[in-house]
Write an enzyme that holds these catalytic residues in place. Structure first.
Site, mmCIF file in Angstrom:
data_model
loop_
_atom_site.group_PDB
_atom_site.id
_atom_site.type_symbol
_atom_site.label_atom_id
_atom_site.label_comp_id
_atom_site.label_asym_id
_atom_site.label_seq_id
_atom_site.Cartn_x
_atom_site.Cartn_y
_atom_site.Cartn_z
ATOM 1 N N SER A 22 0.880 -1.417 0.013
ATOM 2 C CA SER A 22 0.128 0.328 -0.276
ATOM 3 C C SER A 22 0.928 1.360 -0.098
ATOM 4 O O SER A 22 -0.035 2.572 -0.165
ATOM 5 C CB SER A 22 -0.952 -0.418 1.482
ATOM 6 O OG SER A 22 -0.047 -0.096 2.632
ATOM 7 N N ASN A 109 -2.245 -1.367 13.912
ATOM 8 C CA ASN A 109 -3.364 -0.521 13.040
ATOM 9 C C ASN A 109 -3.561 -0.023 14.594
ATOM 10 O O ASN A 109 -5.112 0.944 13.657
ATOM 11 C CB ASN A 109 -4.205 -2.090 14.297
ATOM 12 C CG ASN A 109 -3.883 -3.310 13.934
ATOM 13 O OD1 ASN A 109 -3.628 -3.839 12.802
ATOM 14 N ND2 ASN A 109 -4.176 -5.047 14.290
ATOM 15 N N THR A 154 -39.383 27.271 -10.480
ATOM 16 C CA THR A 154 -39.560 26.462 -9.537
ATOM 17 C C THR A 154 -40.032 25.471 -10.548
ATOM 18 O O THR A 154 -40.279 26.168 -11.994
ATOM 19 C CB THR A 154 -40.653 26.252 -8.759
ATOM 20 O OG1 THR A 154 -42.032 26.763 -9.430
ATOM 21 C CG2 THR A 154 -40.449 27.033 -7.520
ATOM 22 N N HIS A 155 -39.825 24.360 -10.674
ATOM 23 C CA HIS A 155 -39.299 22.898 -12.062
ATOM 24 C C HIS A 155 -39.068 23.780 -13.150
ATOM 25 O O HIS A 155 -39.089 23.540 -14.164
ATOM 26 C CB HIS A 155 -41.105 22.659 -12.220
ATOM 27 C CG HIS A 155 -41.868 22.439 -10.913
ATOM 28 N ND1 HIS A 155 -42.273 20.891 -10.577
ATOM 29 C CD2 HIS A 155 -42.672 23.310 -10.113
ATOM 30 C CE1 HIS A 155 -42.889 21.453 -9.707
ATOM 31 N NE2 HIS A 155 -43.506 22.154 -9.273
ATOM 32 N N SER A 276 -12.956 25.230 -27.275
ATOM 33 C CA SER A 276 -13.366 23.201 -28.594
ATOM 34 C C SER A 276 -12.211 23.170 -29.401
ATOM 35 O O SER A 276 -11.479 24.460 -30.003
ATOM 36 C CB SER A 276 -14.661 23.740 -28.987
ATOM 37 O OG SER A 276 -14.423 22.751 -29.609
ATOM 38 N N LYS A 282 -16.661 27.994 -29.746
ATOM 39 C CA LYS A 282 -16.659 28.002 -28.572
ATOM 40 C C LYS A 282 -16.395 28.101 -26.744
ATOM 41 O O LYS A 282 -15.125 28.571 -27.292
ATOM 42 C CB LYS A 282 -17.232 26.244 -28.101
ATOM 43 C CG LYS A 282 -18.328 25.882 -29.432
ATOM 44 C CD LYS A 282 -19.062 25.055 -28.425
ATOM 45 C CE LYS A 282 -19.376 25.198 -27.006
ATOM 46 N NZ LYS A 282 -19.433 23.437 -27.685
ATOM 47 N N GLU A 289 -18.914 21.686 -15.619
ATOM 48 C CA GLU A 289 -19.594 21.309 -15.339
ATOM 49 C C GLU A 289 -18.351 19.985 -15.003
ATOM 50 O O GLU A 289 -18.605 18.483 -14.246
ATOM 51 C CB GLU A 289 -18.863 20.548 -16.928
ATOM 52 C CG GLU A 289 -20.120 20.992 -17.632
ATOM 53 C CD GLU A 289 -19.529 21.586 -19.132
ATOM 54 O OE1 GLU A 289 -19.491 20.203 -20.123
ATOM 55 O OE2 GLU A 289 -19.370 22.336 -19.545
ATOM 56 N N TYR A 316 -9.559 -5.656 13.588
ATOM 57 C CA TYR A 316 -9.119 -4.678 12.395
ATOM 58 C C TYR A 316 -9.466 -6.053 11.431
ATOM 59 O O TYR A 316 -9.113 -7.241 12.222
ATOM 60 C CB TYR A 316 -7.363 -4.369 12.675
ATOM 61 C CG TYR A 316 -6.999 -4.505 10.931
ATOM 62 C CD1 TYR A 316 -7.013 -2.431 11.281
ATOM 63 C CD2 TYR A 316 -6.170 -5.227 10.575
ATOM 64 C CE1 TYR A 316 -6.557 -2.753 9.645
ATOM 65 C CE2 TYR A 316 -6.142 -4.552 9.542
ATOM 66 C CZ TYR A 316 -5.509 -3.557 8.525
ATOM 67 O OH TYR A 316 -4.954 -2.975 7.452
ATOM 68 N N GLN A 321 -7.919 -1.687 4.446
ATOM 69 C CA GLN A 321 -7.225 -0.352 3.478
ATOM 70 C C GLN A 321 -7.439 -0.032 2.468
ATOM 71 O O GLN A 321 -7.251 0.702 2.603
ATOM 72 C CB GLN A 321 -5.789 -1.567 2.876
ATOM 73 C CG GLN A 321 -4.514 -1.352 2.614
ATOM 74 C CD GLN A 321 -3.600 -2.378 2.693
ATOM 75 O OE1 GLN A 321 -2.733 -2.302 3.787
ATOM 76 N NE2 GLN A 321 -2.878 -2.373 1.450
HETATM 77 N N1 ARG Z 1 -1.903 -0.513 5.376
HETATM 78 C C1 ARG Z 1 -2.711 -1.614 6.453
HETATM 79 C C2 ARG Z 1 -3.957 -0.721 6.890
HETATM 80 O O1 ARG Z 1 -3.897 0.328 6.155
HETATM 81 C C3 ARG Z 1 -1.800 -1.047 7.547
HETATM 82 C C4 ARG Z 1 -2.404 -2.009 9.021
HETATM 83 C C5 ARG Z 1 -1.706 -3.289 8.925
HETATM 84 N N2 ARG Z 1 -2.271 -3.906 10.316
HETATM 85 C C6 ARG Z 1 -1.777 -5.341 9.541
HETATM 86 N N3 ARG Z 1 -2.447 -5.785 11.042
HETATM 87 N N4 ARG Z 1 -1.864 -5.672 8.550
HETATM 88 O O2 ARG Z 1 -4.911 -0.731 7.314
#
Ligand code: ARG
Length: 475
Positions: A22, A109, A154-155, A276, A282, A289, A316, A321
């Site tokens: 991650s 965690n 309205t509408h 455009s 344009k 938008e 957890y 994640q």
């Molecule tokens: N990358 C993990 C998350 O975003 C961190 C926590 C990982 N904890 C674990 N017990 N594997 O949640």
């Protein structure tokens, strides 16, 4: 560097590692992670779990990492799993294996829950400040058009004429509710999960209250299982972001309509329009938008998060994640959008004559006839019926309400005298709606003055909130 492995005889397979990794997105948490590590280190030292000399070596390594992460000198490498393991690698490179002592009494965690709260507190403060800038720009714009009449809808049909300042100020009202939602969110979210450990708290003597205070939290989450599993603070933040997005989408929709040839009410500044690639004439309202489009994306993030946590067992689970990329995406896109919409609003010029000319069309003054009769003692259903007949007669004769002759008026209702014509003009229709919430220019002026008081009080409060937060981060 893996933060686990003792009971394993193999390293993760490549596909497992790629799935699990991650750091390419959670690196955004790096400075918050270092700051919460410092608070944890202080708690470990204060309770003699780490001795003074090691603590001071770790402390200066954290300081060095803070500088190197900010400058980009220290960055994750391919073998790093997440932000926590990358930073621990950095710590150990600087301190040696003893640097790992900081892991006592903490788990990823509670660490990730703490980092993520700090990240969101920081960014929701930023979002509040940017929303206030938009609110202030729209209030300034409203103040320029207080006495300008425009059709109110309205509408999407002409309903009654309104002050265009009133029409614009309504957006500042919804944005000010967004600000107060962020303030409520902050109250609930400024609680620390640090010290919850994996889920059960720590057996080590650590003062969780002290580290909470050090990190600017107002208290400690009362239940360690809740602390590591709760993502309400994320869901609520995403709801607030989604609702701001929805408010921006409604501004965007109005501006797109106003910029069309059919309306021709607004001239967009060249700096906030695009061209455009094929049609040289344009000038497109792309900011408006994108405001409409991005609101869909924010709601998508909120829906995704709620779906991830729905039915999720405690405490957890790795599912959690999945809370991050969608949040980073929503936060970053809203912070891209807000300044662009502020710029678009602040630089917009409205065509007063065109709005005024279109305001009486569609017999939008018909309610004036009904109200006139009510004041003469007619019950509203009868008054409404008479005003409807007046509209019908005008359609037959292809004239405006004010052009109905005395005899036409009398034929509709004996109480409908020529006096009614005094009310059948735009300025009078505005002026008589002078209740505190009404569209009379005098009322709108008061509304705008109140908005300004609120916006500057909120801007002051959030500027000091930001100062407090950066002060804590810089410690
Ligand atoms: N990358 C993990 C998350 O975003 C961190 C926590 C990982 N904890 C674990 N017990 N594997 O949640």
């Amino acid at each position: 560097m893996a933060l686990w492995g003792g009971r394993f005889s193999k390293v993760p397979g490549e596909a497992m590692f790629s799935l699990s990794r991650s750091v390419h997105f959670d690196w955004r948490l790096s400075l918050y992670d270092l700051r919460s590590s410092l608070a944890h280190l202080n708690a470990l030292e204060a309770n003699s779990i780490i001795d003074r000399s090691l603590a001071s070596r770790i402390r200066s390594a954290i300081g060095e990492l803070q500088r190197e992460v900010a400058s980009g000198k220290f960055a994750p490498i391919t073998s790093d799993e997440d932000v926590h393991s990358a930073l621990e690698r950095g710590l150990i490179e600087k301190v040696g294996p003893e640097g790992g002592a900081i892991r006592a009494g903490r788990s990823r965690n509670d660490q990730v829950a703490t980092d993520f709260r700090l990240y969101l507190i920081d960014h929701m403060i930023e979002i509040a400040l940017e929303t206030l800038k938009l609110s202030s720009a729209i209030t300034d714009l409203a103040s320029q058009y207080v006495s300008d009449v425009a059709p109110g809808f309205t509408h999407l049909q002409h309903a009654q004429p309104v002050s265009f300042g009133h029409e614009l100020a309504k957006h500042a009202q919804s944005l000010s509710r967004d600000i107060s939602r962020i303030s409520d969110w902050l109250k609930r979210s400024k609680l620390s999960p640090l010290g919850a450990g994996a889920l059960a708290g720590s057996s080590l003597p650590l003062s969780v209250e002290a580290s909470a205070t050090e990190l600017g939290f107002t208290g400690v989450i009362a239940n360690s299982i809740d602390a590591v599993s709760d993502r309400d603070f994320v869901a609520e933040a995403l709801f607030i972001i989604s609702l701001i997005g929805v408010h921006l989408s409604r501004i965007g929709e109005e501006w797109s309509l106003y910029a069309s040839i059919e309306f021709g009410w607004v001239e967009l500044d060249d700096a906030y329009a695009t061209g455009s690639s094929i049609m040289p004439q344009k000038k497109n309202p792309d900011a408006a938008e994108l405001a409409r489009g991005k609101s869909g994306r924010f709601i998508g993030s909120l829906t995704a998060l709620l779906t991830v946590i729905k039915g999720l067992p405690f405490a957890y689970n790795r599912d959690l994640q999945e809370d991050k990329e969608l949040t980073f995406d929503a936060v970053e896109n809203l912070l891209l959008l807000l300044p662009a919409i502020t710029g678009m609003v602040a630089s917009s010029k409205f065509n007063r004559e065109k709005m005024r000319a279109s305001a009486p069309l569609g017999f939008s003054l018909a309610t004036e006839i009904a109200d006139f009769l009510v004041l003469k003692g007619v019950a509203f259903p009868g008054a409404h019926e008479a005003a409807g007949k007046a509209v019908k007669r005008c359609e037959e004769l292809a004239i405006e309400l004010v052009q109905l002759s005395d005899s036409d008026l009398k034929a509709i209702s004996p109480l409908l005298t020529g006096e009614v014509r005094n009310r059948l003009n735009l300025d009078s229709a505005l002026k008589v709606r002078d209740s505190i919430n009404g569209t009379a220019p005098e009322s709108v002026k008061k509304q705008i003055a109140n908005l300004r008081v609120r916006i500057s009080a909120d801007a002051r409060a959030y500027a000091s909130e930001r100062k407090r937060f950066s002060g804590m981060m810089d410690q």
